[in-house]
Design an enzyme around this catalytic site. Structure first.
Site, mmCIF file in Angstrom:
data_model
loop_
_atom_site.group_PDB
_atom_site.id
_atom_site.type_symbol
_atom_site.label_atom_id
_atom_site.label_comp_id
_atom_site.label_asym_id
_atom_site.label_seq_id
_atom_site.Cartn_x
_atom_site.Cartn_y
_atom_site.Cartn_z
ATOM 1 N N ASN A 1 29.069 19.323 88.798
ATOM 2 C CA ASN A 1 29.898 20.129 89.832
ATOM 3 C C ASN A 1 29.459 20.505 91.267
ATOM 4 O O ASN A 1 28.149 20.728 91.426
ATOM 5 C CB ASN A 1 30.155 21.612 89.225
ATOM 6 C CG ASN A 1 31.309 22.364 89.990
ATOM 7 O OD1 ASN A 1 30.865 22.891 91.009
ATOM 8 N ND2 ASN A 1 32.415 22.162 89.402
ATOM 9 N N ASP B 1 42.473 16.665 89.959
ATOM 10 C CA ASP B 1 41.138 16.241 90.274
ATOM 11 C C ASP B 1 40.411 15.427 89.459
ATOM 12 O O ASP B 1 40.062 16.018 88.008
ATOM 13 C CB ASP B 1 40.310 17.893 90.110
ATOM 14 C CG ASP B 1 38.940 17.840 90.335
ATOM 15 O OD1 ASP B 1 38.313 16.802 90.524
ATOM 16 O OD2 ASP B 1 38.193 18.819 90.083
ATOM 17 N N HIS C 1 34.438 17.500 101.518
ATOM 18 C CA HIS C 1 34.065 18.622 100.689
ATOM 19 C C HIS C 1 32.551 19.438 101.543
ATOM 20 O O HIS C 1 32.053 18.549 101.733
ATOM 21 C CB HIS C 1 33.554 18.300 99.392
ATOM 22 C CG HIS C 1 33.630 19.487 98.425
ATOM 23 N ND1 HIS C 1 34.198 20.910 98.561
ATOM 24 C CD2 HIS C 1 33.363 19.466 96.821
ATOM 25 C CE1 HIS C 1 34.240 21.540 97.643
ATOM 26 N NE2 HIS C 1 33.760 20.914 96.498
ATOM 27 N N ASP D 1 31.965 21.824 83.258
ATOM 28 C CA ASP D 1 32.655 20.741 84.241
ATOM 29 C C ASP D 1 31.595 19.719 84.559
ATOM 30 O O ASP D 1 31.193 19.234 85.553
ATOM 31 C CB ASP D 1 32.993 21.313 85.639
ATOM 32 C CG ASP D 1 33.509 20.683 86.543
ATOM 33 O OD1 ASP D 1 34.429 19.659 85.912
ATOM 34 O OD2 ASP D 1 33.657 20.938 87.677
ATOM 35 N N SER E 1 42.963 21.427 88.604
ATOM 36 C CA SER E 1 41.400 21.569 88.890
ATOM 37 C C SER E 1 40.525 21.184 87.550
ATOM 38 O O SER E 1 40.597 21.402 86.626
ATOM 39 C CB SER E 1 41.087 23.065 89.132
ATOM 40 O OG SER E 1 39.925 23.238 88.966
ATOM 41 N N GLY E 2 39.769 20.202 87.772
ATOM 42 C CA GLY E 2 38.681 19.760 86.753
ATOM 43 C C GLY E 2 37.919 21.149 86.403
ATOM 44 O O GLY E 2 37.630 21.323 85.093
ATOM 45 N N LEU E 3 37.514 21.773 87.336
ATOM 46 C CA LEU E 3 36.695 23.020 86.829
ATOM 47 C C LEU E 3 37.470 23.844 86.142
ATOM 48 O O LEU E 3 37.008 24.549 84.803
ATOM 49 C CB LEU E 3 36.173 23.635 88.058
ATOM 50 C CG LEU E 3 35.475 25.252 87.781
ATOM 51 C CD1 LEU E 3 34.291 25.025 87.226
ATOM 52 C CD2 LEU E 3 35.099 25.610 89.238
#
Length: 350
Positions: free
Chosen positions: A177, A140, A247, A113, A101-103
């Protein structure tokens, strides 16, 4: 940061050495033959290190494992991790794959992010995650950290680290984000043509034919509606994307359901039900979803646990009430693989 100046890892060096083998063999016939013959065996033996470590699950490479999950007739699940420790915990829980996960990775670094963590910093985290697990990682990859050229370099670096696939979103760099709220939050999208070129560049660059490139469609996030989501998904599939991540940040799955009804299983579809978490998982199966990503809950659980523990110790000036609620140091040693080191020391220390 300049990608030309990042610190080389052992896997980078292995690939560099592997590429030198043909040159070394040719040079062996020249006046430098004695020196070359001494170096060539080391280069040849270094090349397959990462590839061998990636083989698992019945001999399948990590890329093949991820590909098979996406093409499976069953609904598959992958779980978020953000460092080596959390990746190992995800695998031990039984998950067949990991969401890088990038977040979560940026949160673990204490930055936003918004591509504030450089792609080389993310790669270093992934190196630890990949090294200590046998299941595939889907990264991600935000927007690919720039244009098509940055994205295709990312593919090369991910493959060298045993990462099985990347998910790229059709936004502009630096990314925003998708779950941020507020009237001042902008979610600008890349043009379809530009993003298709980026996807094609990634597919043309990959060496492993099973490496997965997932196109993340942000049309719903940007408020552009179903028609735009379908238009973009069709274009990205034609450009070579192996799957579509659709998404939505609504609290209900209506956008996802509408897309699945219209999409008709043209390519595997991945969803991220962070916001519509009350939707029964069987609904996703009925709609034909291929994969669900539990996208950030290990990071969020860790934040809550650390906040509660820190606040309690600060308030009570004691560990007495905290100690029964945390893992033992012995469990940490187990996760770190301390037992293997003890065995190795008995074998190799003289």
């Amino acid at each position: 940061s300049d990608p030309r100046c990042h610190r080389h890892t052992p896997s980078d060096m292995a690939h560099l050495l592997a590429r030198t083998v043909p040159v070394l063999r040719t040079a062996a016939a020249t006046r430098w033959a004695p020196a070359v013959r001494a170096v060539a065996p080391m280069a040849a033996s270094a090349a397959p290190v990462r590839e061998m470590s990636a083989a698992a699950a019945g001999g399948k490479r990590k890329t093949e494992q991820l590909r098979d999950m996406l093409q499976s007739k069953e609904l598959e699940f992958i779980m978020e991790a953000h460092n080596g420790l959390s990746a190992k915990i995800v695998q031990e829980a039984g998950f067949k794959g990991i969401w890088g996960s990038g977040l979560s990775i940026s949160a673990a670094m204490g930055v936003r992010d918004s591509n504030e963590a450089s792609w080389t910093q993310v790669l270093e985290v992934l190196d630890f995650m990949s090294e200590c697990t046998d299941v595939p990682i889907l990264l991600d990859g935000d927007t690919g950290y720039g244009n098509f050229n940055n994205a295709r370099r990312l593919i090369t670096k991910l493959e060298s680290r045993g990462v099985a696939g990347v998910c790229l979103e059709d936004k502009l760099f630096p990314k925003t984000n998708s779950l941020l709220e507020g009237d001042d939050i902008r979610q600008p999208l890349a043009s379809i043509e530009e993003f298709c070129g980026k996807l094609q560049a990634c597919k043309d660059t990959q060496r492993d034919p099973a490496f997965q490139v997932v196109a993340r469609v942000e049309a719903f996030i940007a408020g552009w509606g179903l028609d735009e989501a379908l238009k973009r998904s069709e274009a990205y599939a034609d450009a070579g994307a192996d799957a579509i991540l659709m998404h939505s940040k609504l609290g209900d799955p209506s956008e996802i359901k509408a897309f699945m009804d219209a999409w008709d299983n043209r390519k595997p579809v991945i969803i991220v039900p962070t916001k519509y978490y009350t939707t029964p998982t069987d609904d996703f199966r009925d709609w034909g979803v291929s994969m669900v990503i539990w996208a950030n809950h290990n990071m969020r659980a860790a934040v809550q646990a650390m906040q509660e523990t820190s606040n309690t110790i600060f308030r009570e000036q004691s560990l007495e009430s905290v100690e029964p609620n945390v893992v033992s140091v012995k469990e940490v040693f187990r996760l770190q693989g301390e037992d293997e080191l003890r065995v190795a020391e008995k074998k190799y220390l003289r």
